[in-house]
Design an enzyme around this catalytic site. Structure first.
Site, PDB file in Angstrom:
ATOM      1  CG  HIS A 187      -1.897   1.126   1.242  1.00 51.33           C
ATOM      2  ND1 HIS A 187      -3.247   0.935   1.431  1.00 51.33           N
ATOM      3  CD2 HIS A 187      -1.736   2.470   1.082  1.00 51.33           C
ATOM      4  CE1 HIS A 187      -3.870   2.098   1.403  1.00 51.33           C
ATOM      5  NE2 HIS A 187      -2.973   3.059   1.193  1.00 51.33           N
TER       6      HIS A 187
ATOM      7  CG  HIS B 266      -0.641   6.995  -1.012  1.00 53.15           C
ATOM      8  ND1 HIS B 266      -1.861   7.119  -1.657  1.00 53.15           N
ATOM      9  CD2 HIS B 266      -0.896   6.323   0.140  1.00 53.15           C
ATOM     10  CE1 HIS B 266      -2.805   6.561  -0.914  1.00 53.15           C
ATOM     11  NE2 HIS B 266      -2.255   6.070   0.175  1.00 53.15           N
ATOM     12  CG  LEU B 267       5.247   5.397  -5.639  1.00 50.99           C
ATOM     13  CD1 LEU B 267       5.740   4.567  -6.830  1.00 50.99           C
ATOM     14  CD2 LEU B 267       6.421   5.819  -4.777  1.00 50.99           C
ATOM     15  NE  ARG B 268       0.829  11.855  -2.103  1.00 50.66           N
ATOM     16  CZ  ARG B 268      -0.202  11.424  -1.394  1.00 50.66           C
ATOM     17  NH1 ARG B 268      -1.173  10.738  -1.957  1.00 50.66           N
ATOM     18  NH2 ARG B 268      -0.296  11.680  -0.109  1.00 50.66           N
TER      19      ARG B 268
ATOM     20  CG  ASN C 198      -4.838   8.488  -3.372  1.00 48.30           C
ATOM     21  OD1 ASN C 198      -3.791   7.954  -3.737  1.00 48.30           O
ATOM     22  ND2 ASN C 198      -4.974   9.075  -2.201  1.00 48.30           N
TER      23      ASN C 198
ATOM     24  CE  LYS D  12      -7.680   1.930  -0.793  1.00 44.50           C
ATOM     25  NZ  LYS D  12      -6.613   2.881  -0.549  1.00 44.50           N
TER      26      LYS D  12
ATOM     27  CG  HIS E 159      -9.789   4.345   3.121  1.00 47.45           C
ATOM     28  ND1 HIS E 159      -8.606   5.049   3.193  1.00 47.45           N
ATOM     29  CD2 HIS E 159     -10.510   4.733   4.206  1.00 47.45           C
ATOM     30  CE1 HIS E 159      -8.617   5.830   4.257  1.00 47.45           C
ATOM     31  NE2 HIS E 159      -9.769   5.665   4.892  1.00 47.45           N
TER      32      HIS E 159
ATOM     33  CG  HIS F 238      -4.989   2.058   5.586  1.00 44.88           C
ATOM     34  ND1 HIS F 238      -6.320   2.055   5.888  1.00 44.88           N
ATOM     35  CD2 HIS F 238      -4.855   2.799   4.451  1.00 44.88           C
ATOM     36  CE1 HIS F 238      -6.964   2.762   4.984  1.00 44.88           C
ATOM     37  NE2 HIS F 238      -6.101   3.216   4.094  1.00 44.88           N
TER      38      HIS F 238
ATOM     39  CG  ASP G 152      -1.698   4.715   4.029  1.00 44.88           C
ATOM     40  OD1 ASP G 152      -1.714   5.147   2.860  1.00 44.88           O
ATOM     41  OD2 ASP G 152      -2.506   5.072   4.898  1.00 44.88           O
TER      42      ASP G 152
ATOM     43  CG  HIS H 282       0.311  15.104   2.197  1.00 51.68           C
ATOM     44  ND1 HIS H 282      -0.673  15.347   1.261  1.00 51.68           N
ATOM     45  CD2 HIS H 282      -0.072  13.972   2.841  1.00 51.68           C
ATOM     46  CE1 HIS H 282      -1.610  14.408   1.351  1.00 51.68           C
ATOM     47  NE2 HIS H 282      -1.271  13.563   2.294  1.00 51.68           N
TER      48      HIS H 282
ATOM     49  CB  ALA I  18      -4.898  12.598   6.219  1.00 52.66           C
TER      50      ALA I  18
HETATM   51  C1  NCD Z   1      -3.494   8.968   2.046  1.00 50.29           C
HETATM   52  C2  NCD Z   1      -3.013  10.022   1.028  1.00 50.29           C
HETATM   53  O1  NCD Z   1      -2.499  11.060   1.459  1.00 50.29           O
HETATM   54  O2  NCD Z   1      -3.134   9.769  -0.165  1.00 50.29           O
HETATM   55  N1  NCD Z   1      -3.565   9.570   3.345  1.00 50.29           N
HETATM   56  C3  NCD Z   1      -3.541   8.941   4.535  1.00 50.29           C
HETATM   57  O3  NCD Z   1      -3.727   9.597   5.559  1.00 50.29           O
HETATM   58  N2  NCD Z   1      -3.327   7.650   4.636  1.00 50.29           N
HETATM   59  C4  NCD Z   1      -4.787   8.389   1.594  1.00 50.29           C
HETATM   60  C5  NCD Z   1      -5.211   7.167   2.357  1.00 50.29           C
HETATM   61  O4  NCD Z   1      -4.667   6.078   2.189  1.00 50.29           O
HETATM   62  O5  NCD Z   1      -6.148   7.297   3.155  1.00 50.29           O
HETATM   63 ZN    ZN Z   2      -3.253   5.048   1.542  1.00 48.89          ZN
END
Ligand code: NCD
Ligand code: ZN
Length: 337
Positions: free
Chosen positions: A12, A14-16, A40, A95, A134, A168, A240, A244, A256
């Site tokens: 899980h 996030h690579l943006r 996302n 997802k 999620h 998560h 996860d 940011h 978040a």
């Molecule tokens: C994630 C994100 O920033 O993309 N944020 C997080 O708090 N985990 C999204 C997610 O997995 O809920």
């Molecule tokens: Zn996530």
């Protein structure tokens, strides 16, 4: 003391995109041999062309590291069997986000009406495409995940052949649900094994520990730890890690997400060492369970860690990691692939 991990997988991540992708992708690609990439983006990854193009951008960003991006698609109830058949070979999972529950999830699902979801979920079940979820309702923040267990049970019961991954997980209720349904699995982050709500908001507010789902109570953390340290066969590591920019975290509307990608293996090594837990359980958590559950055959990578203090940088190209500026007990000694 040193320890060796084989083929670490982050199920899980996030690579943006764009500059952030270019800045942080190698932090995962160096130590992990593959990761399940969350969809996302803005807009979310929801067509075959978008999946293929995003994968190519990731491959360009990781340079010559040995790393497989396992791609996901953003779930929509309108996906039909013909579409899913056409995209099946490009993705590892789909997802599902409840609408508006977290970062960039506005186009997600509301209501969770089984009949509305049936065509897409039955097709996924027939095609063998796992569903990652999620799992939070829009109730009171501390209860959102426990309330969602009903929805997991409804889905697990209605689609018994569908592999459903509770993403998560943060509560003892979710851990308990794993043992009630054969087709429910889970990912667990490293931060939820280490922190509770007290660490986020019990003293000074710690924005870099704020994430969705929010860290819960000590007994929840203990249930997660028990599952991981005892080698529960249905739990997989999913960081996860959700970067940011510093200004978006240290702000009056804190985004978040906790950034752990460059530290996850070191922190897990320290945790397993401290708890005197069997290394084979760490190996299953970090790779073996995911390979079995997702039927993956990842590229080979060996990561040697040693017990030597590592000073965590204050930021990685403008992203503040967990434990920024602190010392952790393990460091990466060598990576071979
Ligand atoms: C994630 C994100 O920033 O993309 N944020 C997080 O708090 N985990 C999204 C997610 O997995 O809920
Ligand atoms: Zn996530």
């Amino acid at each position: 003391m040193s320890l060796t991990l084989l083929n670490p997988l982050d199920m899980h991540l996030h690579l943006r995109d764009g500059e952030m992708l270019a800045n942080i992708a190698k932090e995962s690609a160096h130590t992990f041999c593959g990761a399940l990439i969350m969809p996302n983006l803005v807009p979310p990854v929801s067509t075959k062309e978008e999946v293929i193009a995003y994968k190519q951008r990731i491959i360009a960003a990781i340079g010559d590291e040995t790393f497989t991006p396992y791609m996901t698609l953003f779930f929509k109830p309108s996906y039909d069997k013909a579409f899913l058949t056409s995209i099946k070979d490009e993705i590892t999972a789909i997802k599902l986000y409840p609408a508006g529950i977290t970062t960039n999830s506005e186009g997600g699902v509301s209501g969770f009406d089984v009949e509305e979801l049936r065509p897409a979920l039955e097709a996924m079940s027939e095609l063998g495409i796992p569903l990652c979820v999620h799992g939070e309702t829009n109730g009171f923040v501390m209860d959102r995940e426990a309330e969602f267990v009903n929805i997991y049970e409804k889905l697990a019961h209605a689609f018994p052949k569908l592999v459903i991954i509770m993403e998560h997980i943060t509560t003892k209720e979710s851990v308990a649900a794993l043992d009630r349904f054969e087709n429910l699995y889970a990912t667990i982050t490293v931060h939820h094994l280490l922190i509770t709500l007290d660490d986020v908001a019990g003293g000074m507010l710690r924005p870099h520990l704020f994430c969705k789902p929010i860290a819960k109570r000590p007994e929840d953390k203990d249930a997660l730890l028990d599952a991981v340290l005892s080698g529960h066969p249905k739990v997989m590591f999913g960081s996860d890690s959700a970067p940011h920019p510093k200004h978006a975290k240290e702000s009056c509307g804190c985004a978040a997400g906790v950034f752990t990608a460059p530290l996850a293996l070191q922190i897990l090594a320290e945790l397993f060492d401290k708890e005197n837990a069997a290394l084979e359980h760490l190996q299953a958590f970090i790779s073996g369970n995911a390979q079995r559950i997702y039927k993956l055959n990842p590229p080979a990578k060996t990561v040697r860690l040693k017990k030597q203090s590592f000073h965590v940088p204050s930021d990685y190209k403008g992203v503040v990691p967990m434990y920024a500026g602190e010392e952790i007990a393990y460091t990466i000694e060598e990576v071979n692939s």
